[in-house]
Motif scaffolding. Structure first.
Motif, short mmCIF file in Angstrom:
data_model
loop_
_atom_site.label_atom_id
_atom_site.label_comp_id
_atom_site.label_asym_id
_atom_site.label_seq_id
_atom_site.Cartn_x
_atom_site.Cartn_y
_atom_site.Cartn_z
N GLY A 91 0.80 -1.22 0.00
CA GLY A 91 0.00 0.00 0.00
C GLY A 91 0.83 1.27 0.00
N ASP A 92 2.13 1.16 0.32
CA ASP A 92 2.98 2.35 0.32
C ASP A 92 3.16 2.87 -1.10
N VAL A 93 3.22 4.19 -1.22
CA VAL A 93 3.48 4.84 -2.50
C VAL A 93 4.94 5.26 -2.51
N LEU A 94 5.65 4.83 -3.55
CA LEU A 94 7.07 5.17 -3.69
C LEU A 94 7.23 6.13 -4.86
N VAL A 95 8.16 7.06 -4.71
CA VAL A 95 8.47 8.01 -5.77
C VAL A 95 9.84 7.63 -6.33
N ILE A 96 9.88 7.41 -7.65
CA ILE A 96 11.13 7.10 -8.33
C ILE A 96 11.47 8.32 -9.17
N GLU A 97 12.65 8.88 -8.93
CA GLU A 97 13.04 10.07 -9.67
C GLU A 97 14.53 10.06 -9.96
N ILE A 98 14.94 10.87 -10.91
CA ILE A 98 16.34 11.01 -11.26
C ILE A 98 16.95 12.08 -10.38
N ASP A 99 18.07 11.76 -9.77
CA ASP A 99 18.82 12.75 -8.98
C ASP A 99 19.74 13.46 -9.97
N GLU A 100 19.28 14.59 -10.49
CA GLU A 100 20.00 15.28 -11.56
C GLU A 100 21.38 15.76 -11.12
N LYS A 101 21.50 16.25 -9.90
CA LYS A 101 22.79 16.75 -9.42
C LYS A 101 23.80 15.62 -9.32
N GLU A 102 23.39 14.49 -8.76
CA GLU A 102 24.30 13.35 -8.62
C GLU A 102 24.64 12.76 -9.99
N THR A 103 23.68 12.72 -10.89
CA THR A 103 23.94 12.23 -12.24
C THR A 103 24.99 13.11 -12.92
N GLU A 104 24.84 14.40 -12.82
CA GLU A 104 25.80 15.32 -13.44
C GLU A 104 27.18 15.18 -12.80
N ARG A 105 27.22 15.05 -11.49
CA ARG A 105 28.50 14.88 -10.80
C ARG A 105 29.22 13.63 -11.30
N ARG A 106 28.49 12.55 -11.42
CA ARG A 106 29.09 11.30 -11.88
C ARG A 106 29.55 11.39 -13.34
N ARG A 107 28.74 12.01 -14.18
CA ARG A 107 29.14 12.18 -15.59
C ARG A 107 30.42 13.00 -15.68
N ASN A 108 30.48 14.06 -14.91
CA ASN A 108 31.69 14.89 -14.92
C ASN A 108 32.90 14.10 -14.46
N ARG A 109 32.74 13.30 -13.44
CA ARG A 109 33.84 12.49 -12.92
C ARG A 109 34.31 11.48 -13.97
N ILE A 110 33.38 10.83 -14.63
CA ILE A 110 33.74 9.87 -15.68
C ILE A 110 34.47 10.58 -16.82
N ASN A 111 33.99 11.75 -17.21
CA ASN A 111 34.67 12.51 -18.27
C ASN A 111 36.08 12.89 -17.86
N GLU A 112 36.26 13.30 -16.61
CA GLU A 112 37.60 13.62 -16.11
C GLU A 112 38.52 12.40 -16.19
N LEU A 113 38.02 11.25 -15.77
CA LEU A 113 38.82 10.03 -15.82
C LEU A 113 39.16 9.64 -17.26
N MET A 114 38.18 9.76 -18.16
CA MET A 114 38.43 9.43 -19.57
C MET A 114 39.46 10.38 -20.17
N ASN A 115 39.36 11.66 -19.85
CA ASN A 115 40.34 12.63 -20.35
C ASN A 115 41.73 12.32 -19.82
N HIS A 116 41.80 11.95 -18.57
CA HIS A 116 43.09 11.60 -17.95
C HIS A 116 43.69 10.38 -18.65
N LEU A 117 42.88 9.39 -18.94
CA LEU A 117 43.37 8.20 -19.64
C LEU A 117 43.83 8.54 -21.05
#
Length: 68
Positions: A37-63
């Motif tokens: 009976g509980d209602v759950l909200v599923i949403e995208i954490d835009e700030k965390e998504t952007e932070r992770r994308r930036n980190r992956i890009n930094e690592l790829m650039n470093h490689l």
């Protein structure tokens, strides 16, 4: 997106989607205290998504720089 926990079955939860369809989810994906009976909200954490994308890009650039 909101989903409603229709029922709990051993290690699975059956949730009703907004369009009326039912899906099985692993109970491990639910909050520990979630109940039928509980209602759950599923949403995208835009700030965390952007932070992770930036980190992956930094690592790829470093490689790329190291392989030159």
């Amino acid at each position: 997106m909101r989903v409603v926990i229709d029922r709990l079955e051993e290690d699975q939860a059956v949730v009703e989607l907004e369009n009326g369809e039912f899906q099985h989810l692993s109970r491990r994906l639910l909050p520990a205290m979630a109940a039928e009976g509980d209602v759950l909200v599923i949403e995208i954490d835009e700030k965390e998504t952007e932070r992770r994308r930036n980190r992956i890009n930094e690592l790829m650039n470093h490689l790329s720089e190291e392989s030159i």
